[in-house]
Design an enzyme around this catalytic site. Sequence first.
Site, mmCIF file in Angstrom:
data_model
loop_
_atom_site.group_PDB
_atom_site.id
_atom_site.type_symbol
_atom_site.label_atom_id
_atom_site.label_comp_id
_atom_site.label_asym_id
_atom_site.label_seq_id
_atom_site.Cartn_x
_atom_site.Cartn_y
_atom_site.Cartn_z
ATOM 1 N N HIS A 1 95.156 9.295 -39.221
ATOM 2 C CA HIS A 1 96.356 8.636 -38.696
ATOM 3 C C HIS A 1 97.575 9.142 -39.471
ATOM 4 O O HIS A 1 97.529 9.265 -40.690
ATOM 5 C CB HIS A 1 96.219 7.116 -38.865
ATOM 6 C CG HIS A 1 97.456 6.355 -38.560
ATOM 7 N ND1 HIS A 1 98.091 5.568 -39.493
ATOM 8 C CD2 HIS A 1 98.171 6.246 -37.415
ATOM 9 C CE1 HIS A 1 99.151 5.008 -38.941
ATOM 10 N NE2 HIS A 1 99.225 5.396 -37.679
ATOM 11 N N HIS B 1 107.622 10.401 -40.677
ATOM 12 C CA HIS B 1 107.098 9.031 -40.713
ATOM 13 C C HIS B 1 107.973 8.239 -41.674
ATOM 14 O O HIS B 1 107.651 8.049 -42.829
ATOM 15 C CB HIS B 1 105.636 8.999 -41.171
ATOM 16 C CG HIS B 1 105.016 7.648 -41.002
ATOM 17 N ND1 HIS B 1 104.180 7.072 -41.940
ATOM 18 C CD2 HIS B 1 105.118 6.734 -39.990
ATOM 19 C CE1 HIS B 1 103.785 5.887 -41.523
ATOM 20 N NE2 HIS B 1 104.338 5.657 -40.341
#
Length: 341
Positions: free
Chosen positions: A57, A132
């Site tokens: 992930h 991110h």
Amino acid sequence: MLAVRKVRRKLRMGTICSPNPSGTKTSLEVCNADWMASLPPHLHNVPLSHLAIPGSHDSFSYWVDEKSPVGPDQTPAIKRLARISLVKKLMKKWSVTQNLTFREQLDAGIRYFDLRVSSKPGDVDQEIYFIHGLFGIRVWDGLMEIDSFLTQHPQEIVFLDFNHFYAMDEAHHQRLILRIQEAFGSKLCSACSVESMTLQTLWEKRCQVLIFYHCPFYKQYPFLWPGKKIPAPWANTTSVHRLIPFLETTLSERAPRGSFHVSQAILTPRVKTIARGLVGGLKNTLVHRNLPAILDWVKTQKPGAMGVNIITSDFVDLVDFATTVIELNDLLQEDRALAKC
């Protein structure tokens, strides 16, 4: 059958990617670099959508740049707070979801990569970066690292899932797609029937890379697969006791044909979670204590048309995640043996 699985496990775990001086094997050092090539012949013609495949992930987030601007995936309030240098240091603790580089993840057996990308404010060359919260490495550098591995391991197949795009106009998309073409060339697999995607078929075509592109631009390029072909239901919870029923439910609702399936075995922090564990970060506050329970769930699963396919995790090195997922394929072998009895 259990004895056979133990023997296979020992054989698969016999190669060390980077031996340590003590001579013992840790989960970080067990090498699954050629696990697809090592599967038994009868699994070579099983659709990839029926195999158990380990994934990560936010795969690229092993490194983020504290000195770069805050990403366009963040709210205006966070961007204002991030003018304070300490805030970016804290953000990093919650933005990083992996310890291993792409190459290290590949050596460990990871074959699915969750990718989020963005342009960078003020970057005149229109370069694309992983993102991110904070900016990561250039996408080009990551693609080249993956391609280098694939050249050395010609029977391994990877899934690259480009599922979030930020601050990207048509020119940025064209540049990114060109980069993908330049990096992988003939290794790219054209979109076609999911059920036709087997190891044997891909080996014969010498294709190793499936690119999923969650944006209408996929229609213009034959080697881009639409995002709908790889659904990844998201539990959006901090509770492992809610996560596991969600994973079970979404598996039971999985389409039997026409798509791959990603089980996101991850927990997602809320604002309260971050506030309570501000200094500890994602790994220490949420992941470390819950990974054993998540791994226990993985061990109870079975691959197949209505079983698990791709399973993703944060910090894939903290437990023996990849090997545990790979070993689920032994259950397909056991089914074959039982059918002969």
